[in-house]
Design an enzyme around this catalytic site. Structure first.
Site, PDB file in Angstrom:
ATOM      1  N   SER A 114      41.051  38.996  41.303  1.00 30.42           N
ATOM      2  CA  SER A 114      39.993  38.009  41.194  1.00 30.42           C
ATOM      3  C   SER A 114      39.783  37.498  39.770  1.00 30.42           C
ATOM      4  O   SER A 114      39.184  36.446  39.573  1.00 30.42           O
ATOM      5  CB  SER A 114      38.680  38.607  41.703  1.00 30.42           C
ATOM      6  N   SER A 131      42.138  43.552  40.340  1.00 28.79           N
ATOM      7  CA  SER A 131      41.733  42.263  39.753  1.00 28.79           C
ATOM      8  C   SER A 131      41.910  42.125  38.252  1.00 28.79           C
ATOM      9  O   SER A 131      41.753  41.033  37.712  1.00 28.79           O
ATOM     10  CB  SER A 131      40.280  41.967  40.106  1.00 28.79           C
ATOM     11  N   LYS A 173      34.389  38.019  31.968  1.00 27.78           N
ATOM     12  CA  LYS A 173      34.429  37.608  33.383  1.00 27.78           C
ATOM     13  C   LYS A 173      33.013  37.405  33.908  1.00 27.78           C
ATOM     14  O   LYS A 173      32.105  38.172  33.568  1.00 27.78           O
ATOM     15  CB  LYS A 173      35.161  38.693  34.185  1.00 27.78           C
TER      16      LYS A 173
HETATM   17  N1  GLN Z   1      42.525  41.404  45.638  1.00 27.37           N
HETATM   18  C1  GLN Z   1      41.514  42.418  45.713  1.00 27.37           C
HETATM   19  C2  GLN Z   1      40.499  42.038  46.750  1.00 27.37           C
HETATM   20  O1  GLN Z   1      40.516  40.928  47.161  1.00 27.37           O
HETATM   21  C3  GLN Z   1      40.946  42.562  44.350  1.00 27.37           C
HETATM   22  C4  GLN Z   1      39.523  42.945  44.263  1.00 27.37           C
HETATM   23  C5  GLN Z   1      39.106  43.286  42.862  1.00 27.37           C
HETATM   24  O2  GLN Z   1      39.786  44.032  42.184  1.00 27.37           O
HETATM   25  N2  GLN Z   1      37.953  42.804  42.473  1.00 27.37           N
HETATM   26  O3  GLN Z   1      39.709  42.813  47.173  1.00 27.37           O
END
Ligand code: GLN
EC number: 6.3.5.7
Length: 506
Positions: free
Chosen positions: A155, A179, A80
């Site tokens: 994400s 995420s 990532k």
């Molecule tokens: N959907 C979560 C957010 O928007 C996920 C964030 C993450 O795990 N990086 O904060």
């Protein structure tokens, strides 16, 4: 030779070990697959073909010379784009870091390189890991390999989509609020958020430092265990790193795969189901519970009353930490620098122009929210209260783990939604995280694995949570469920957008 992209990492590793295939062949097969499907999927932001093939050739030579290699040596992997990689661009999905080439490797990247896994490239993500759909990437959408009109989660949608579309057998994700797990759920793959401190955060571009954790994205539970053991373990360069060695996950996965869960107490979290959950997602969840019961597990219901407030607390704590972490992107040190189009070029005006142009709307929204939550006069009311809720959630977990060895829920309330569906409604987007966020607030480990297809033909995720430092339990129960469902990627679960394979739907 069978199609090397279809193999699990464990199966590919075995073929490499017995020298049935070479790492150059395996790496090239994945690069070819990327060339074929990337125009449709867009899982990658940067492809590192030359260095991946060079690593592969080096591993092949060392294997031919009889060297003792890591079990995953030669198996390609995607990373990532929130993880820094020396000499390879790292954008975090943001324009503000466009063109930045890190001078060092994250600890987990060092480990991957030392073990001889060719790094195929960097995967797409929501800007600064803020989002649940990868639509907040500054570099375009990633498409869900099951239905190209749908989101791959976020994400880390790029890592999940890469694995689901056979563009990599393994990928690295990060999970601050879900995420890794939510993208796994909506792409029918496996994702693990380890215990906070299990995998070093050194070299991850920080979103919310008290919540961030890197972990594996794979197609099977065993592959996740193999990768977790590789990247985990103590790191003196991360002050919150645990002293525990990353061992026992592969053994736990192998034990679980026998399908015997006699005596394991599985707690169903009352607050993580019901209203807002898609009926097909709940139906697959219930069926999985029955399978676990049949394998000897004792199913109990537990209540975690403060989970209801987890989302609200998270969306104060995360923006607060993020607003502080993102202050360093000032146009002076890394990436983009924008000078004001007119007037004096002062430091403050360069910072304002750079941040104004470099950050997208969601990042700005959270910086503003977080700065407000931390400001004098509001700190106690917002940030302080959220921290108290966090403690209550930790106590809920502690009580629940008295009654159960693992807790379970659907990973996300819905299957993959359509691209654009929630883009104009931040709250609707945030609500997709209801079931994943409690684990981050408490630092406990969580896994998502497929529990079959919902009524809409799209994958539904099953989440398993364990007490901190008991990640092995995830692998045992996860591998058991995977075996019982017979929906591993070689089984009936497999189905993808027909466009990806020349119209040949499976
Ligand atoms: N959907 C979560 C957010 O928007 C996920 C964030 C993450 O795990 N990086 O904060």
């Amino acid at each position: 030779m069978s199609d090397l992209t279809r193999l699990s990492a464990a199966a590919l590793a075995e073929q490499l070990r017995t020298r049935e295939v070479t790492s150059v062949e395996a790496t090239q097969a994945h690069l070819d697959r990327m060339a074929a499907v990337e125009p449709a999927v867009h899982a990658y932001l940067h492809v590192a073909a030359d260095s991946a093939l060079a690593t592969a050739a080096d591993v092949d030579a060392r294997r031919a010379a009889g060297e003792d290699l890591h079990a995953l040596a030669g198996v390609p992997i995607a990373v990532k784009d929130v993880v820094v990689t020396r000499g390879v661009p790292t954008t975090v999905g943001s324009k503000i870091l466009e063109g930045w080439v890190p001078p060092y490797d994250a600890t987990l990247v060092e480990k991957i390189k030392a073990a001889g896994l060719p790094i195929l490239g960097k995967t797409n993500m929501d800007e600064f890991a803020m989002g649940s759909s990868t639509e907040h990437s500054a570099y375009g959408n990633t498409h869900n390999p099951w239905d190209l009109e749908r989101i791959p989660g976020g994400s880390g949608g790029g890592s999940a989509a890469a694995v689901a579309a056979y563009e990599a057998p393994l990928a690295i994700g990060t999970d601050t609020g879900g995420s890794i797990r939510q993208p796994a759920a909506v792409t029918g793959t496996v994702g693990v958020k380890p215990t906070y401190g299990s995998v070093s955060r050194y070299g991850l571009v920080a979103l919310a430092s008290s919540l961030d954790q890197a972990g594996p994205c794979t197609r099977t539970v065993l592959d996740a265990a193999l990768l977790h053991e590789l990247i985990g373990g103590h790191d003196p360069r991360d002050a919150t790193s645990l002293p525990d060695p990353a061992t026992g996950y592969v053994d736990a996965a192998r034990a679980g795969a026998t399908g015997d869960l006699t005596g394991v107490r599985v707690g169903v979290v009352r607050e993580l189901q019901g209203e807002g959950y898609q009926p097909g997602v709940l139906a697959r969840f219930e069926e999985s519970l029955e399978l676990l019961r049949g394998a000897g597990a004792e199913i109990v219901e537990v209540s975690c009353p403060h989970f209801t407030y987890a989302l609200a607390a998270y969306y104060l704590i995360l923006p607060a930490e993020a607003s502080s972490n993102l202050a360093k992107f000032d146009g002076m040190r890394f990436g983009l620098r924008v000078e004001p189009s007119e007037g004096p070029v002062t430091a403050e005006r360069v910072m304002a122009a750079t941040r104004g142009q470099g950050f997208g709307d969601e990042v700005k929204r959270r910086i503003i929210l977080g700065t407000y939550a931390l400001s004098a006069g509001y700190y106690d009311a917002y940030y302080g209260s959220a921290q108290k809720v966090r403690t209550l959630i930790q106590r809920d977990f502690a009580a629940a783990f008295e009654a159960a060895d693992v807790l379970v829920s659907p990973t996300a309330p819905t299957t993959a939604f359509r691209l654009g569906e929630k883009l104009d409604d931040p709250l609707a987007m945030y609500l997709n995280d209801v079931a994943t966020i409690p684990a981050n607030l408490a630092g406990v480990p969580g896994m998502s694995l497929p529990s079959g297809l919902s009524d809409d033909g799209l994958p539904a995720g099953f989440q398993i949570l364990a007490p901190a430092r008991e990640d092995a339990r995830l692998y045992r129960v996860g591998a058991a469920l995977e075996a019982l469902l017979e929906t591993s990627w070689d089984g009936p679960l497999l189905g993808r957008a027909p466009e990806l394979d020349g119209g040949a739907a499976r």
